[in-house]
Write an enzyme that holds these catalytic residues in place. Structure first.
Site, PDB file in Angstrom:
ATOM      1  N   LYS A   1      -3.411   8.065  16.054  1.00 20.45           N
ATOM      2  CA  LYS A   1      -3.392   9.206  15.375  1.00 20.45           C
ATOM      3  C   LYS A   1      -5.033   9.403  15.225  1.00 20.45           C
ATOM      4  O   LYS A   1      -5.460  10.602  15.202  1.00 20.45           O
ATOM      5  CB  LYS A   1      -2.315   9.443  13.970  1.00 20.45           C
ATOM      6  CG  LYS A   1      -1.336   9.860  15.011  1.00 20.45           C
ATOM      7  CD  LYS A   1       0.028  10.628  13.580  1.00 20.45           C
ATOM      8  CE  LYS A   1       0.906  10.657  14.008  1.00 20.45           C
ATOM      9  NZ  LYS A   1       1.970  11.423  12.447  1.00 20.45           N
TER      10      LYS A   1
ATOM     11  N   SER B   1      10.940  12.133  20.204  1.00 20.49           N
ATOM     12  CA  SER B   1      10.404  13.642  20.907  1.00 20.49           C
ATOM     13  C   SER B   1      10.645  13.929  22.164  1.00 20.49           C
ATOM     14  O   SER B   1      10.885  14.624  22.725  1.00 20.49           O
ATOM     15  CB  SER B   1       8.707  13.003  21.509  1.00 20.49           C
ATOM     16  OG  SER B   1       8.192  12.973  19.665  1.00 20.49           O
TER      17      SER B   1
ATOM     18  N   ARG C   1       1.460   2.570  -3.559  1.00 18.91           N
ATOM     19  CA  ARG C   1       1.773   0.800  -3.732  1.00 18.91           C
ATOM     20  C   ARG C   1       0.511   0.687  -4.354  1.00 18.91           C
ATOM     21  O   ARG C   1      -0.676  -0.420  -5.157  1.00 18.91           O
ATOM     22  CB  ARG C   1       2.001   0.232  -2.770  1.00 18.91           C
ATOM     23  CG  ARG C   1       2.111  -1.464  -2.897  1.00 18.91           C
ATOM     24  CD  ARG C   1       2.742  -2.115  -1.802  1.00 18.91           C
ATOM     25  NE  ARG C   1       1.855  -1.682  -0.788  1.00 18.91           N
ATOM     26  CZ  ARG C   1       2.605  -2.268   0.589  1.00 18.91           C
ATOM     27  NH1 ARG C   1       3.824  -2.855   0.161  1.00 18.91           N
ATOM     28  NH2 ARG C   1       2.476  -2.015   1.494  1.00 18.91           N
TER      29      ARG C   1
ATOM     30  N   THR D   1       1.060   8.857  18.331  1.00 18.65           N
ATOM     31  CA  THR D   1       1.622   9.059  17.251  1.00 18.65           C
ATOM     32  C   THR D   1       1.598   7.890  16.910  1.00 18.65           C
ATOM     33  O   THR D   1       0.088   6.630  17.775  1.00 18.65           O
ATOM     34  CB  THR D   1       4.063   8.279  17.610  1.00 18.65           C
ATOM     35  OG1 THR D   1       4.296   7.504  16.396  1.00 18.65           O
ATOM     36  CG2 THR D   1       4.377   7.722  18.624  1.00 18.65           C
TER      37      THR D   1
HETATM   38  P1  NAP Z   1       1.508   3.878   7.007  1.00 15.36           P
HETATM   39  O1  NAP Z   1       0.127   4.813   7.045  1.00 15.36           O
HETATM   40  O2  NAP Z   1       1.302   2.834   7.862  1.00 15.36           O
HETATM   41  O3  NAP Z   1       1.835   3.908   5.306  1.00 15.36           O
HETATM   42  C1  NAP Z   1       2.892   3.509   4.911  1.00 15.36           C
HETATM   43  C2  NAP Z   1       2.728   3.857   3.676  1.00 15.36           C
HETATM   44  O4  NAP Z   1       3.685   3.070   2.618  1.00 15.36           O
HETATM   45  C3  NAP Z   1       1.305   3.428   2.773  1.00 15.36           C
HETATM   46  O5  NAP Z   1       1.423   4.570   1.689  1.00 15.36           O
HETATM   47  C4  NAP Z   1       2.015   2.369   2.210  1.00 15.36           C
HETATM   48  O6  NAP Z   1       1.841   1.795   0.956  1.00 15.36           O
HETATM   49  C5  NAP Z   1       3.438   2.778   2.320  1.00 15.36           C
HETATM   50  N1  NAP Z   1       4.089   1.550   2.006  1.00 15.36           N
HETATM   51  C6  NAP Z   1       4.695   0.515   2.998  1.00 15.36           C
HETATM   52  N2  NAP Z   1       5.139  -0.494   2.302  1.00 15.36           N
HETATM   53  C7  NAP Z   1       5.866  -0.399   0.810  1.00 15.36           C
HETATM   54  C8  NAP Z   1       6.715  -1.530   0.048  1.00 15.36           C
HETATM   55  N3  NAP Z   1       7.588  -2.174   0.800  1.00 15.36           N
HETATM   56  N4  NAP Z   1       6.366  -0.828  -0.922  1.00 15.36           N
HETATM   57  C9  NAP Z   1       6.220   0.423  -1.128  1.00 15.36           C
HETATM   58  N5  NAP Z   1       5.019   0.924  -0.298  1.00 15.36           N
HETATM   59  C10 NAP Z   1       4.989   0.878   0.643  1.00 15.36           C
HETATM   60  O7  NAP Z   1       2.665   4.612   8.169  1.00 15.36           O
HETATM   61  P2  NAP Z   1       3.288   6.763   7.658  1.00 15.36           P
HETATM   62  O8  NAP Z   1       1.993   6.673   9.335  1.00 15.36           O
HETATM   63  O9  NAP Z   1       2.271   6.868   6.436  1.00 15.36           O
HETATM   64  O10 NAP Z   1       4.607   6.422   8.234  1.00 15.36           O
HETATM   65  C11 NAP Z   1       5.098   6.272   6.657  1.00 15.36           C
HETATM   66  C12 NAP Z   1       6.874   6.416   6.787  1.00 15.36           C
HETATM   67  O11 NAP Z   1       6.329   8.041   7.084  1.00 15.36           O
HETATM   68  C13 NAP Z   1       7.806   6.279   7.600  1.00 15.36           C
HETATM   69  O12 NAP Z   1       9.245   5.463   7.016  1.00 15.36           O
HETATM   70  C14 NAP Z   1       7.293   6.953   9.465  1.00 15.36           C
HETATM   71  O13 NAP Z   1       8.578   6.420   9.689  1.00 15.36           O
HETATM   72  C15 NAP Z   1       7.661   8.332   8.326  1.00 15.36           C
HETATM   73  N6  NAP Z   1       7.132   9.136   9.663  1.00 15.36           N
HETATM   74  C16 NAP Z   1       7.752  10.206   9.626  1.00 15.36           C
HETATM   75  C17 NAP Z   1       7.378  11.820  10.408  1.00 15.36           C
HETATM   76  C18 NAP Z   1       8.110  12.676  10.181  1.00 15.36           C
HETATM   77  O14 NAP Z   1       7.707  13.426  11.545  1.00 15.36           O
HETATM   78  N7  NAP Z   1       9.009  12.831   9.772  1.00 15.36           N
HETATM   79  C19 NAP Z   1       5.957  11.509  10.456  1.00 15.36           C
HETATM   80  C20 NAP Z   1       5.108  10.670  10.779  1.00 15.36           C
HETATM   81  C21 NAP Z   1       5.530   9.658   9.991  1.00 15.36           C
HETATM   82  P3  NAP Z   1      -0.133   1.320   0.497  1.00 15.36           P
HETATM   83  O15 NAP Z   1      -0.690   1.844   1.224  1.00 15.36           O
HETATM   84  O16 NAP Z   1       0.406   0.527  -0.137  1.00 15.36           O
HETATM   85  O17 NAP Z   1       0.487  -0.167   1.897  1.00 15.36           O
END
Ligand code: NAP
Length: 290
Positions: free
Chosen positions: A76, A27, A160, A72
């Site tokens: 959030k 950012s 998952r 972030t």
């Molecule tokens: P989060 O709230 O921690 O959610 C993680 C998600 O991934 C949940 O659905 C979780 O499933 C799943 N997961 C994690 N480990 C797993 C595994 N080993 N096998 C299967 N599923 C798994 O995180 P988040 O904020 O949503 O972020 C998720 C991703 O999006 C990250 O890679 C982050 O960098 C990316 N992101 C990108 C942006 C962008 O602007 N491009 C913005 C925000 C986030 P469970 O529910 O079963 O735990």
């Protein structure tokens, strides 16, 4: 000397981003490049804020007159308690990623949905009436799901932990009428998906080189795919999509356009569209070469 004197002055507006961890954030690169190119007196800095210090950080930032903050992981949702107002869209999604200074405190916004919308627009993906699959039900999935629920014909949520997808589906059903179905990652769905959005952390960090179990099957018949991950620049999910002729994009566009909207809100401005495109291309070239 002139360069130093011009960099930060008494009149320079300060904005920033809070998170834990924060060392990886892109950012500051986006916001500081924008302010430099647009000739605005604004400097944007990262702040490492742990959960136990969140409330104090928000109060302190306001007392210091910090004009805007991005928020972030993992703050959030929790940050919403420390705000004086929240825009309706962020209320609906249940998460805030942008704070804008007001005299009484900060007002919260969520610009992640705008980031997803612009990214899909640029991909040529119009989801009206279509089958859309979202893999994951964490924070990142929410903005995409609430946005796509207003456009798609049906939503298919894979996660998952199926209960978390059920919870997201329940929240979505209170705002839209379309069919929303929930699956675990190992379920096979034969209906073709128009768009597949990968929102889990599978594909980055220690999970680099992997993709969620259901992905390969969903991509077989998809037309468009988006991975929210941008580091690595091309995940296994995206490589598979590309190999199958699916039009696809990584998560950089989402990050970039949520930042553009946040910049506009914090600095009460509208960014020139040509400048926005030019900076995006330059950062993308830099990221691809890294
Ligand atoms: P989060 O709230 O921690 O959610 C993680 C998600 O991934 C949940 O659905 C979780 O499933 C799943 N997961 C994690 N480990 C797993 C595994 N080993 N096998 C299967 N599923 C798994 O995180 P988040 O904020 O949503 O972020 C998720 C991703 O999006 C990250 O890679 C982050 O960098 C990316 N992101 C990108 C942006 C962008 O602007 N491009 C913005 C925000 C986030 P469970 O529910 O079963 O735990």
């Amino acid at each position: 000397m002139k360069q130093v004197a011009d960099a930060i002055k008494g009149s320079t507006r300060i904005c920033g981003v809070i998170g834990d961890p924060i060392g990886h954030t892109l950012s500051p690169m986006i916001h500081n490049t924008l302010s430099q190119v647009l000739g605005q007196e604004m400097t944007y800095v990262p702040f490492h804020v742990r959960s136990e210090g969140l409330d104090a950080a928000i109060q302190g930032a306001h007392a210091l007159g910090i004009r805007g903050l991005n928020v972030t992981m993992p703050h959030k949702q929790e940050v919403m308690k420390a705000l004086v107002a929240i825009e309706p869209w962020a209320q609906e999604v249940g998460a805030v990623n942008t704070l804008v200074y007001e005299d009484a405190g900060y007002k919260g916004y969520n610009t992640d949905g705008y980031g997803v919308q612009k990214t899909l627009e640029q991909l040529g993906c119009e989801c009206e009436g279509q089958n859309v699959a979202i893999i994951g039900s964490g924070g990142a999935a929410y903005a995409a799901a609430f946005l796509l629920a207003k456009k798609a014909g049906a939503l298919h949520l894979f996660n998952r932990t199926k209960e978390k997808a059920e919870l997201l589906a329940t929240k979505l059903r209170s705002t839209v009428q379309i069919p929303i179905t929930v699956y675990s990652l190992d379920e096979v769905v034969h209906e073709p998906m128009y768009l597949v959005v990968q929102t889990t952390g599978v594909g980055m960090g220690s999970l680099a080189g992997q993709m969620p179990e259901c992905a390969a099957h969903l991509l077989d018949q998809a037309q468009f795919a988006m991975d929210m991950i941008y580091s690595p620049w091309e995940t296994t999910f995206l490589a598979d999509a590309r190999a199958k002729g699916v039009r696809c994009t990584n998560g950089f566009g989402m990050l970039y356009y949520q930042a553009i909207r946040a910049y506009e809100l914090m600095n009460e401005t509208v960014c020139d569209a040509e400048v926005v495109t030019q900076i995006k291309e330059e950062i993308e070239m830099y990221m691809e070469r890294r």
